[in-house]
Design an enzyme around this catalytic site. Structure first.
Site, short mmCIF file in Angstrom:
data_model
loop_
_atom_site.label_atom_id
_atom_site.label_comp_id
_atom_site.label_asym_id
_atom_site.label_seq_id
_atom_site.Cartn_x
_atom_site.Cartn_y
_atom_site.Cartn_z
N ASP A 178 -18.00 24.27 -44.64
CA ASP A 178 -17.07 24.03 -45.74
C ASP A 178 -16.68 22.55 -45.79
O ASP A 178 -16.59 21.95 -46.87
CB ASP A 178 -15.80 24.87 -45.59
CG ASP A 178 -16.07 26.37 -45.59
OD1 ASP A 178 -17.07 26.80 -46.20
OD2 ASP A 178 -15.28 27.10 -44.98
N ASP A 210 -15.26 31.67 -39.95
CA ASP A 210 -14.32 30.57 -40.18
C ASP A 210 -13.47 30.40 -38.95
O ASP A 210 -13.19 31.37 -38.23
CB ASP A 210 -13.43 30.86 -41.39
CG ASP A 210 -14.15 30.72 -42.72
OD1 ASP A 210 -15.17 30.00 -42.77
OD2 ASP A 210 -13.71 31.32 -43.71
#
Length: 161
Positions: A132, A116
């Site tokens: 995402d 991330d």
């Protein structure tokens, strides 16, 4: 396979490529835990490893994520093949959701975690990645399709939006 269906799968492939490229650049250029300002006051890049889902839910449950992702991907591919002429909103939405699922699946299988990096500076929100984002955009497209389809059904149309 028709050209239109190929386009939808190509959209997914390009988005997976963008996701993996952004993760590669993050790992190569930002130390784990380090934050770099990207768009001042709006977006920073922070390199994190996530062994769960959003907000680190179900952290460490890799087998669960493998099984769910394979099932979801197969269902999405089936729905896309069966319904790709139904609606551009629906088909693009499925393509984006598929890309997001595959992008994070690649990380989980290859690394044992998801990379991330996108951090919003204007609000407190979990750090996320391109995969995402494509999942969220895909779900929004599917909701738009459902709203337009319901509206068309109420107006007596055949519901192909």
């Amino acid at each position: 396979m028709t050209r239109l269906l190929v386009v939808y799968f190509l959209i997914s492939a390009l988005l997976v490529g963008l996701d993996q490229w952004s993760k590669y650049l993050t790992v190569q250029n930002i130390s784990l835990g380090e934050t770099k300002e990207f768009i001042p006051g709006f977006l920073s890049l922070t390199h994190l490893r996530n062994t769960g889902a959003a907000w680190s839910l179900l952290e460490g449950k890799m087998i669960f994520f493998y099984v769910i992702t394979v099932i979801v991907s197969v269902v999405i591919i089936y729905l896309l093949i069966k319904n790709y002429k139904k609606s551009i909103w629906y088909s693009v939405g499925l393509s984006f959701v598929l890309a997001g699922a595959i992008g994070n699946f690649i990380d989980r299988v290859r690394l044992g975690y998801v990379v991330d990096m996108l951090q919003t500076d204007f609000m407190n929100f979990p750090i996320f990645n391109v995969a995402d984002s494509t999942l969220v955009v895909g779900v929004i497209c599917i909701f738009i399709y459902l709203i337009l389809d319901e509206k068309a059904a109420k107006e007596g149309k055949n519901g192909t939006n």
